[in-house]
Design a protein around this motif. Sequence first.
Motif, PDB file in Angstrom:
ATOM      1  N   VAL A 166       0.613  -0.939   0.010  1.00 45.33           N
ATOM      2  CA  VAL A 166      -0.274   0.082   0.209  1.00 45.33           C
ATOM      3  C   VAL A 166       0.912   0.956   0.049  1.00 45.33           C
ATOM      4  O   VAL A 166       0.516   2.132  -1.260  1.00 45.33           O
ATOM      5  CB  VAL A 166      -0.770   0.066   1.270  1.00 45.33           C
ATOM      6  N   ALA A 167       2.102   1.414   1.010  1.00 44.19           N
ATOM      7  CA  ALA A 167       2.693   1.587   0.369  1.00 44.19           C
ATOM      8  C   ALA A 167       3.064   3.003  -0.657  1.00 44.19           C
ATOM      9  O   ALA A 167       3.475   3.513  -1.229  1.00 44.19           O
ATOM     10  CB  ALA A 167       3.624   2.229   1.891  1.00 44.19           C
ATOM     11  N   GLU A 168       3.939   1.404  -1.253  1.00 42.42           N
ATOM     12  CA  GLU A 168       4.349   1.995  -1.849  1.00 42.42           C
ATOM     13  C   GLU A 168       3.333   2.164  -3.753  1.00 42.42           C
ATOM     14  O   GLU A 168       4.714   2.964  -4.250  1.00 42.42           O
ATOM     15  CB  GLU A 168       5.221  -0.060  -2.815  1.00 42.42           C
ATOM     16  N   ASP A 169       2.152   1.762  -3.048  1.00 37.37           N
ATOM     17  CA  ASP A 169       1.041   2.409  -4.438  1.00 37.37           C
ATOM     18  C   ASP A 169       1.165   3.339  -4.599  1.00 37.37           C
ATOM     19  O   ASP A 169       0.612   4.348  -5.258  1.00 37.37           O
ATOM     20  CB  ASP A 169       0.327   1.321  -4.329  1.00 37.37           C
ATOM     21  N   VAL A 170       0.617   4.014  -2.931  1.00 39.57           N
ATOM     22  CA  VAL A 170       0.616   5.449  -2.679  1.00 39.57           C
ATOM     23  C   VAL A 170       1.880   6.439  -3.211  1.00 39.57           C
ATOM     24  O   VAL A 170       0.970   7.813  -3.496  1.00 39.57           O
ATOM     25  CB  VAL A 170       0.465   5.452  -0.858  1.00 39.57           C
ATOM     26  N   GLN A 171       2.927   5.716  -2.953  1.00 40.59           N
ATOM     27  CA  GLN A 171       3.785   6.984  -3.542  1.00 40.59           C
ATOM     28  C   GLN A 171       4.135   6.790  -5.049  1.00 40.59           C
ATOM     29  O   GLN A 171       4.381   7.647  -5.167  1.00 40.59           O
ATOM     30  CB  GLN A 171       5.361   6.600  -3.095  1.00 40.59           C
ATOM     31  N   ALA A 172       3.723   6.190  -5.670  1.00 42.41           N
ATOM     32  CA  ALA A 172       3.189   5.673  -6.863  1.00 42.41           C
ATOM     33  C   ALA A 172       2.162   6.699  -7.270  1.00 42.41           C
ATOM     34  O   ALA A 172       2.265   6.603  -8.796  1.00 42.41           O
ATOM     35  CB  ALA A 172       3.407   4.702  -7.233  1.00 42.41           C
ATOM     36  N   GLY A 173       0.972   7.546  -6.966  1.00 41.49           N
ATOM     37  CA  GLY A 173       0.451   8.394  -7.019  1.00 41.49           C
ATOM     38  C   GLY A 173      -1.025   7.196  -7.654  1.00 41.49           C
ATOM     39  O   GLY A 173      -1.914   8.309  -7.691  1.00 41.49           O
ATOM     40  N   ALA A 174      -1.205   6.243  -6.643  1.00 46.31           N
ATOM     41  CA  ALA A 174      -2.637   5.591  -6.668  1.00 46.31           C
ATOM     42  C   ALA A 174      -2.989   5.736  -5.312  1.00 46.31           C
ATOM     43  O   ALA A 174      -3.000   6.580  -3.999  1.00 46.31           O
ATOM     44  CB  ALA A 174      -1.729   3.902  -6.493  1.00 46.31           C
ATOM     45  N   LEU A 175      -4.478   5.511  -5.726  1.00 45.65           N
ATOM     46  CA  LEU A 175      -5.461   5.584  -5.145  1.00 45.65           C
ATOM     47  C   LEU A 175      -5.592   4.386  -4.164  1.00 45.65           C
ATOM     48  O   LEU A 175      -6.243   3.666  -4.760  1.00 45.65           O
ATOM     49  CB  LEU A 175      -6.961   6.314  -4.846  1.00 45.65           C
ATOM     50  N   VAL A 176      -6.172   3.862  -2.397  1.00 48.12           N
ATOM     51  CA  VAL A 176      -5.747   2.332  -2.391  1.00 48.12           C
ATOM     52  C   VAL A 176      -7.180   3.430  -1.144  1.00 48.12           C
ATOM     53  O   VAL A 176      -7.066   3.981  -0.301  1.00 48.12           O
ATOM     54  CB  VAL A 176      -5.046   2.393  -1.638  1.00 48.12           C
ATOM     55  N   GLN A 202      -1.691   6.152 -13.227  1.00 45.74           N
ATOM     56  CA  GLN A 202      -2.174   6.089 -11.633  1.00 45.74           C
ATOM     57  C   GLN A 202      -3.363   5.414 -11.388  1.00 45.74           C
ATOM     58  O   GLN A 202      -3.993   5.754 -12.447  1.00 45.74           O
ATOM     59  CB  GLN A 202      -2.021   7.369 -11.468  1.00 45.74           C
ATOM     60  N   LYS A 203      -3.148   4.127 -10.535  1.00 52.95           N
ATOM     61  CA  LYS A 203      -4.054   3.611  -9.906  1.00 52.95           C
ATOM     62  C   LYS A 203      -5.138   3.605  -9.577  1.00 52.95           C
ATOM     63  O   LYS A 203      -4.526   4.062  -8.874  1.00 52.95           O
ATOM     64  CB  LYS A 203      -3.369   1.596 -10.535  1.00 52.95           C
ATOM     65  N   VAL A 204      -6.499   2.493  -9.157  1.00 57.00           N
ATOM     66  CA  VAL A 204      -6.458   2.761  -7.919  1.00 57.00           C
ATOM     67  C   VAL A 204      -6.416   1.145  -7.411  1.00 57.00           C
ATOM     68  O   VAL A 204      -7.046  -0.078  -8.013  1.00 57.00           O
ATOM     69  CB  VAL A 204      -8.471   3.095  -8.335  1.00 57.00           C
ATOM     70  N   GLY A 226      -1.101   5.582   4.047  1.00 61.50           N
ATOM     71  CA  GLY A 226      -1.640   6.249   2.867  1.00 61.50           C
ATOM     72  C   GLY A 226      -3.461   5.725   2.515  1.00 61.50           C
ATOM     73  O   GLY A 226      -3.844   5.922   1.279  1.00 61.50           O
ATOM     74  N   ALA A 227      -3.679   4.504   2.940  1.00 61.99           N
ATOM     75  CA  ALA A 227      -4.738   4.293   2.440  1.00 61.99           C
ATOM     76  C   ALA A 227      -6.079   5.003   2.983  1.00 61.99           C
ATOM     77  O   ALA A 227      -5.677   5.909   3.818  1.00 61.99           O
ATOM     78  CB  ALA A 227      -5.023   2.417   2.260  1.00 61.99           C
ATOM     79  N   HIS A 228      -7.600   4.788   1.956  1.00 65.85           N
ATOM     80  CA  HIS A 228      -8.022   5.437   2.910  1.00 65.85           C
ATOM     81  C   HIS A 228      -9.621   4.944   3.341  1.00 65.85           C
ATOM     82  O   HIS A 228      -9.687   4.181   2.090  1.00 65.85           O
ATOM     83  CB  HIS A 228      -9.033   6.612   2.253  1.00 65.85           C
ATOM     84  N   ALA A 229      -9.902   5.363   4.819  1.00 64.05           N
ATOM     85  CA  ALA A 229     -11.044   3.982   4.820  1.00 64.05           C
ATOM     86  C   ALA A 229     -12.650   4.271   3.714  1.00 64.05           C
ATOM     87  O   ALA A 229     -13.051   5.544   3.896  1.00 64.05           O
ATOM     88  CB  ALA A 229     -11.710   3.932   6.025  1.00 64.05           C
ATOM     89  N   ALA A 230     -12.990   3.757   3.237  1.00 64.44           N
ATOM     90  CA  ALA A 230     -14.050   3.920   2.065  1.00 64.44           C
ATOM     91  C   ALA A 230     -15.700   3.646   2.335  1.00 64.44           C
ATOM     92  O   ALA A 230     -15.698   2.376   2.802  1.00 64.44           O
ATOM     93  CB  ALA A 230     -13.682   3.947   1.354  1.00 64.44           C
ATOM     94  N   LEU A 231     -16.395   4.217   2.329  1.00 68.05           N
ATOM     95  CA  LEU A 231     -17.823   3.642   2.186  1.00 68.05           C
ATOM     96  C   LEU A 231     -18.021   3.657   1.506  1.00 68.05           C
ATOM     97  O   LEU A 231     -18.709   4.242   0.369  1.00 68.05           O
ATOM     98  CB  LEU A 231     -18.314   4.817   3.751  1.00 68.05           C
ATOM     99  N   LEU A 232     -18.816   1.977   1.048  1.00 68.24           N
ATOM    100  CA  LEU A 232     -19.240   1.641  -0.423  1.00 68.24           C
ATOM    101  C   LEU A 232     -20.751   2.162  -0.053  1.00 68.24           C
ATOM    102  O   LEU A 232     -21.705   1.791  -1.200  1.00 68.24           O
ATOM    103  CB  LEU A 232     -19.128   0.708  -0.135  1.00 68.24           C
ATOM    104  N   GLY A 233     -21.887   1.973   0.857  1.00 65.26           N
ATOM    105  CA  GLY A 233     -23.519   2.305   1.601  1.00 65.26           C
ATOM    106  C   GLY A 233     -23.773   2.140   2.717  1.00 65.26           C
ATOM    107  O   GLY A 233     -23.042   1.471   3.302  1.00 65.26           O
ATOM    108  N   GLN A 234     -25.173   2.109   2.507  1.00 62.80           N
ATOM    109  CA  GLN A 234     -25.690   1.845   4.003  1.00 62.80           C
ATOM    110  C   GLN A 234     -25.302  -0.037   4.178  1.00 62.80           C
ATOM    111  O   GLN A 234     -25.890   0.151   5.687  1.00 62.80           O
ATOM    112  CB  GLN A 234     -26.601   2.096   4.361  1.00 62.80           C
ATOM    113  N   HIS A 235     -25.657  -0.553   3.695  1.00 62.18           N
ATOM    114  CA  HIS A 235     -25.529  -2.045   3.674  1.00 62.18           C
ATOM    115  C   HIS A 235     -24.154  -2.988   3.236  1.00 62.18           C
ATOM    116  O   HIS A 235     -23.758  -2.590   3.017  1.00 62.18           O
ATOM    117  CB  HIS A 235     -26.612  -2.800   2.450  1.00 62.18           C
ATOM    118  N   VAL A 236     -23.874  -3.660   4.545  1.00 62.81           N
ATOM    119  CA  VAL A 236     -23.358  -4.897   4.984  1.00 62.81           C
ATOM    120  C   VAL A 236     -23.016  -5.539   3.487  1.00 62.81           C
ATOM    121  O   VAL A 236     -24.039  -6.420   3.414  1.00 62.81           O
ATOM    122  CB  VAL A 236     -23.033  -5.695   5.960  1.00 62.81           C
TER     123      VAL A 236
END
Length: 257
Positions: A166-176, A202-204, A226-236
């Motif tokens: 993750v750290a390597e990807d973020v350093q390369a400009g990726a969104l994790v 640059q990748k996701v 460098g990753a971000h916690a992201a919510l996909l929706g109200q349901h699991v």
Amino acid sequence: MSNHSFVIDPELARNSVPGDTLELSGPEAHHAVTVKRVAAGEHLDLLDGQGLRLTVEVLGTGKDLLRARVLECTQETGSDHPVTLVQALSKGERDLQAVESAVELGVLAVRPWQADRSIVRWNAAKTDKALAKWRAQVRSAQKQSRRAFEPEVLAPAHSKELAKAVAEDVQAGALVLVLHEKAREPVAAHVAGWLAGAEQGQKVVMIVGPEGGISDSELESFTDAGAHAALLGQHVLRASTAGPAALVLIRHLLGEI
């Protein structure tokens, strides 16, 4: 686009031009002749897995042999922002279900993740066989969806290894993005903010946890990298559903579908 797609040797594909006659043998020819029952006059897509698509007309078949004439060669372009799915190992082959759907929906790479709460465990004796199964699933889904690009199956990772990646990807400009039900910001907000300044190529990266969820220590290590916690929706969603659902949304936001 033809009714069936098959993968051929990249060198053979690169050296072919319209009008050439190709003779195919081996597993793909066997599958075409014995399983798909292709016949003379049918049109097929032959894929090199790297974006090149040959549209061919079948001239004849034999035992594990197929002869075809090249009608058209098309080099397709890849995504400006390729998406990788990091899928935690899950019971009931839900991880493979997620991989299959993600490939059909346009993912460019998948990585098996041995999460802390994964019930399924890959020891040294199981890893090679399990990876072969993932690769076979990826190729099957690629042919089913008639994609010219074959997604890469990346090396499996434990959580510490994944945090380093993750750290390597973020350093390369990726969104994790770590898909997490307790996240505050939705996937769409993260993608929109990142896309405003992203450069081509640059990748996701999406990280999807196992049935038991992502542990607090894992989430902390990923966000610290460098990753971000992201919510996909109200349901699991199930482990087999979350990645493909997020992929559709992300590719829509990227303007690809």
